[in-house]
Write an enzyme that holds these catalytic residues in place. Structure first.
Site, PDB file in Angstrom:
ATOM      1  N   GLY A   1       0.842  -1.202   0.000  1.00 31.45           N
ATOM      2  CA  GLY A   1       0.000   0.000   0.000  1.00 31.45           C
ATOM      3  C   GLY A   1       0.868   1.238   0.000  1.00 31.45           C
ATOM      4  O   GLY A   1       1.993   1.222  -0.512  1.00 31.45           O
ATOM      5  N   SER A   2       0.342   2.288   0.594  1.00 35.73           N
ATOM      6  CA  SER A   2       1.032   3.576   0.514  1.00 35.73           C
ATOM      7  C   SER A   2       2.213   3.630   1.491  1.00 35.73           C
ATOM      8  O   SER A   2       2.264   2.894   2.484  1.00 35.73           O
ATOM      9  CB  SER A   2       0.055   4.695   0.855  1.00 35.73           C
ATOM     10  OG  SER A   2      -0.374   4.557   2.191  1.00 35.73           O
TER      11      SER A   2
ATOM     12  N   GLY B   1       2.592   2.253   5.408  1.00 38.93           N
ATOM     13  CA  GLY B   1       3.755   1.416   5.728  1.00 38.93           C
ATOM     14  C   GLY B   1       4.503   1.981   6.924  1.00 38.93           C
ATOM     15  O   GLY B   1       4.898   1.242   7.842  1.00 38.93           O
TER      16      GLY B   1
ATOM     17  N   GLU C   1       5.530  -3.428   1.052  1.00 38.85           N
ATOM     18  CA  GLU C   1       5.755  -3.024  -0.349  1.00 38.85           C
ATOM     19  C   GLU C   1       5.018  -1.715  -0.548  1.00 38.85           C
ATOM     20  O   GLU C   1       3.793  -1.662  -0.380  1.00 38.85           O
ATOM     21  CB  GLU C   1       5.196  -4.069  -1.316  1.00 38.85           C
ATOM     22  CG  GLU C   1       5.990  -5.355  -1.378  1.00 38.85           C
ATOM     23  CD  GLU C   1       7.414  -5.174  -1.868  1.00 38.85           C
ATOM     24  OE1 GLU C   1       7.726  -4.140  -2.494  1.00 38.85           O
ATOM     25  OE2 GLU C   1       8.229  -6.070  -1.596  1.00 38.85           O
TER      26      GLU C   1
ATOM     27  N   CYS D   1       2.381  -0.202  -8.909  1.00 38.30           N
ATOM     28  CA  CYS D   1       3.529   0.389  -8.194  1.00 38.30           C
ATOM     29  C   CYS D   1       4.791   0.286  -9.045  1.00 38.30           C
ATOM     30  O   CYS D   1       5.758   0.999  -8.815  1.00 38.30           O
ATOM     31  CB  CYS D   1       3.699  -0.224  -6.817  1.00 38.30           C
ATOM     32  SG  CYS D   1       3.537  -1.983  -6.800  1.00 38.30           S
TER      33      CYS D   1
ATOM     34  N   GLN E   1      -8.776   9.272  -6.334  1.00 36.48           N
ATOM     35  CA  GLN E   1      -7.609   9.012  -7.167  1.00 36.48           C
ATOM     36  C   GLN E   1      -7.657   9.886  -8.429  1.00 36.48           C
ATOM     37  O   GLN E   1      -6.649  10.459  -8.839  1.00 36.48           O
ATOM     38  CB  GLN E   1      -7.578   7.529  -7.534  1.00 36.48           C
ATOM     39  CG  GLN E   1      -6.272   7.028  -8.050  1.00 36.48           C
ATOM     40  CD  GLN E   1      -5.122   7.137  -7.053  1.00 36.48           C
ATOM     41  OE1 GLN E   1      -5.252   6.744  -5.897  1.00 36.48           O
ATOM     42  NE2 GLN E   1      -4.001   7.700  -7.484  1.00 36.48           N
TER      43      GLN E   1
ATOM     44  N   GLU F   1       4.922   9.934  -6.101  1.00 38.07           N
ATOM     45  CA  GLU F   1       4.147   8.891  -6.774  1.00 38.07           C
ATOM     46  C   GLU F   1       2.733   9.417  -7.062  1.00 38.07           C
ATOM     47  O   GLU F   1       2.031   9.861  -6.155  1.00 38.07           O
ATOM     48  CB  GLU F   1       4.062   7.644  -5.905  1.00 38.07           C
ATOM     49  CG  GLU F   1       3.345   6.520  -6.636  1.00 38.07           C
ATOM     50  CD  GLU F   1       3.324   5.214  -5.860  1.00 38.07           C
ATOM     51  OE1 GLU F   1       2.956   5.238  -4.682  1.00 38.07           O
ATOM     52  OE2 GLU F   1       3.666   4.174  -6.456  1.00 38.07           O
TER      53      GLU F   1
HETATM   54  P1  ADP Z   1      -3.764   2.609  -1.203  1.00 33.92           P
HETATM   55  O1  ADP Z   1      -5.215   2.578  -0.816  1.00 33.92           O
HETATM   56  O2  ADP Z   1      -3.326   3.892  -1.810  1.00 33.92           O
HETATM   57  O3  ADP Z   1      -3.300   1.393  -1.919  1.00 33.92           O
HETATM   58  P2  ADP Z   1      -3.302   2.480   1.644  1.00 33.92           P
HETATM   59  O4  ADP Z   1      -1.996   2.403   2.378  1.00 33.92           O
HETATM   60  O5  ADP Z   1      -4.246   3.554   2.027  1.00 33.92           O
HETATM   61  O6  ADP Z   1      -2.892   2.560   0.127  1.00 33.92           O
HETATM   62  O7  ADP Z   1      -4.076   1.099   1.733  1.00 33.92           O
HETATM   63  C1  ADP Z   1      -3.486  -0.166   1.591  1.00 33.92           C
HETATM   64  C2  ADP Z   1      -4.128  -1.117   2.563  1.00 33.92           C
HETATM   65  O8  ADP Z   1      -3.785  -0.703   3.895  1.00 33.92           O
HETATM   66  C3  ADP Z   1      -5.659  -1.120   2.509  1.00 33.92           C
HETATM   67  O9  ADP Z   1      -6.124  -2.417   2.755  1.00 33.92           O
HETATM   68  C4  ADP Z   1      -6.014  -0.177   3.637  1.00 33.92           C
HETATM   69  O10 ADP Z   1      -7.326  -0.378   4.133  1.00 33.92           O
HETATM   70  C5  ADP Z   1      -4.962  -0.547   4.663  1.00 33.92           C
HETATM   71  N1  ADP Z   1      -4.763   0.480   5.706  1.00 33.92           N
HETATM   72  C6  ADP Z   1      -5.104   1.784   5.679  1.00 33.92           C
HETATM   73  N2  ADP Z   1      -4.797   2.397   6.831  1.00 33.92           N
HETATM   74  C7  ADP Z   1      -4.247   1.472   7.633  1.00 33.92           C
HETATM   75  C8  ADP Z   1      -3.694   1.469   8.967  1.00 33.92           C
HETATM   76  N3  ADP Z   1      -3.683   2.560   9.716  1.00 33.92           N
HETATM   77  N4  ADP Z   1      -3.184   0.310   9.441  1.00 33.92           N
HETATM   78  C9  ADP Z   1      -3.169  -0.803   8.698  1.00 33.92           C
HETATM   79  N5  ADP Z   1      -3.680  -0.874   7.453  1.00 33.92           N
HETATM   80  C10 ADP Z   1      -4.219   0.236   6.920  1.00 33.92           C
END
Ligand code: ADP
Length: 476
Positions: A223-224, A228, A245, A279, A326, A378
């Site tokens: 994710g973002s 992370g 990642e 990504c 987005q 990004e």
């Molecule tokens: P994107 O949506 O841009 O891919 P995110 O990091 O927001 O990136 O989301 C990736 C995953 O992480 C999703 O399943 C999201 O619900 C989850 N996520 C968002 N916030 C948290 C958090 N505080 N702790 C753990 N997981 C989270």
């Protein structure tokens, strides 16, 4: 209504979420239960109780279960591909290919479940044997993003299960449909109840509950960068094993000696296919001045001819952006780039189609400097920029001038430059005369610098994350 799967039982959630198609906002893909922190804790408890049974059940059983799951995914790839295209917005051919990838990953790890090996090393002390053993980590939390709604879950869940772990899986809130379908297939594969759990819902609720629980020994996340970092603070602070990642800002170097047609194809496919929502997407074309004019002209022409449309329409080449936030972010970056002084030579506009959805034309900037925001941050959409460079050395310097390091490409016919680039570009994956996005399923995937943290995903390297090593000393 699609429910959560906890301890082998389909459970109502606390609330419900509507899953809408980004190609057509009147098309409701389905209703999905939203779990809360207590549901997540229940899933973790169930996983902790089931994991020893799953592990002790033996590798033959695990291999057969994974093979069965892989077979069903492959047999249903058209249907699951349609669901994926409908909810996420990538075009049908790409969606079907993604489902196929998920199926192959399960079959690959079915084989790997049988190949877990350790080492026997002679001790430095006479009469003692040393064995280095691999054991399951325990309960693994899996948190996935929306851009590959079945492949990313597959490449985390399959190795987790293959090596004897139990799983609590939290898919992206935006696209729970493919994840639910995958969970439903797994639910029929004969795993002990609790071995695999699906908890759908908000990241800030479910993700946090996974991060905080001391019973969750490892978390694999895609994710973002911001999320992370948050996981590093919460789960990292209690010493959970982490595999993160995150973002990319991937360069594609085009040297003057490149085959122009091939370079244009790499650029267009790598940056714009899947609506740029990968990504590994190329977002910085670093082009030698001698070929710059021809390259820009040819890429612009290709982009102007691309058909942006409904993901399920057979002639669409680029689907919609995944959601409203987005799309606004992409369009904001188009403004930012122009304000920074870059020149928008193609696209970058919101588009209307027969159905209401989040459409935009693929955008190309020239006259970009490496320190501009559009060249550093990004964007995660169909937006790329061209940076002109004097020669190969200058290109390499610019390619490395980003905090990220996921994938990097070069188009050249020079063996010397290709070889040098492979060795010196700062990235986890490097591509010569092939797009930065689009990787095999059986080899390591991951990056360096701010793109990744922890050991590699996929292929045989996945064992590093999903097992822990124990050193056993025995005196006869
Ligand atoms: P994107 O949506 O841009 O891919 P995110 O990091 O927001 O990136 O989301 C990736 C995953 O992480 C999703 O399943 C999201 O619900 C989850 N996520 C968002 N916030 C948290 C958090 N505080 N702790 C753990 N997981 C989270």
């Amino acid at each position: 209504m699609h429910k959560n799967f906890i301890d082998g039982v389909w459970c109502e959630g606390q609330t419900v979420r509507e899953n809408l198609s980004p190609s057509d906002l009147t098309d409701r893909v389905g209703l999905y239960a939203q779990a809360d922190a207590q549901d997540t804790r229940n899933a973790i408890e169930a996983a902790a109780a089931a994991q020893p049974l799953w592990s002790a059940g033996g590798s033959q059983r695990r291999a057969e279960a994974l093979d069965l799951i892989g077979q069903e995914i492959l047999a249903r790839r058209e249907e699951l591909g349609r669901l994926l295209a409908r909810e996420e917005g990538k075009v049908l051919a790409e969606a079907i290919a993604e489902v196929g990838r998920a199926g192959h990953i399960f079959k690959f790890f079915a084989g790997e479940a049988l190949r877990v090996s350790g080492e026997h090393i002679e001790s430095v002390r006479p009469g003692i044997d040393v064995d280095v053993l691999r054991q399951p980590v325990g309960v693994v939390g899996i948190i996935t993003p929306w851009n590959f709604p079945i492949a990313i879950p597959a490449w985390k869940i399959a190795p987790a299960l293959a090596y004897g772990n139990a799983v609590v899986f939290k898919p992206a809130d935006l696209v729970p449909g493919s994840a639910w379908a995958l969970a439903e297939i797994i639910s029929r594969a004969g795993l002990p109840p609790g071995t695999f759990n699906l908890v759908m819902g908000r990241g800030s609720v479910i993700g946090e509950a996974l991060a905080e629980s001391t019973q969750v020994r490892a978390i694999s996340f895609t994710g973002s960068t911001a999320t992370g970092q948050r996981l590093m603070r919460t789960a990292g602070q209690r010493f959970a094993k982490l595999q993160l990642e995150m973002g990319g800002k991937n360069p594609l170097v085009v040297l003057a000696d490149a085959n122009l047609e091939q370079a244009v194809e790499c650029a267009v496919q790598g940056a714009y296919f899947s609506t740029g929502q990968r990504c590994t997407a190329s977002s910085r074309f670093i082009v030698e001045k001698a070929i710059h004019g021809h390259f820009v002209e040819a890429v612009s022409e290709r982009l102007a001819g691309l058909r942006v449309g409904h993901a399920l329409q057979v002639d669409s080449q680029i689907g919609p952006v995944a959601d409203m936030s987005q799309l606004s972010q992409n369009l904001d970056y188009v403004d930012i780039g122009q304000r920074e002084g870059a020149v928008l030579v193609q696209g970058g506009q919101a588009l209307t189609r027969d159905t209401e959805g989040y459409y935009m034309s693929p955008a190309l900037f020239t006259d970009t400097q490496s320190n501009m925001r559009i060249a550093q941050e990004e964007i995660f959409g169909p937006v790329a920029c061209v940076i002109a460079v004097d020669d190969y050395e200058h290109a390499l310097e610019i390619a490395n001038d980003t905090p990220f390091g996921l994938s990097a490409g070069i188009c050249t016919t020079s063996l010397k430059h290709a070889t040098h680039y492979k060795r010196h570009v700062q990235s986890g994956m490097v591509m010569v005369n092939t797009p930065t996005a689009g990787v095999d399923y059986h080899v390591p995937f991951g990056g360096t610098k701010a793109s990744s943290h922890g050991s590699r995903e996929q292929g045989r390297h996945a064992i590093e994350f999903f097992t822990s090593v124990k050193t056993a000393y025995t005196q006869a």
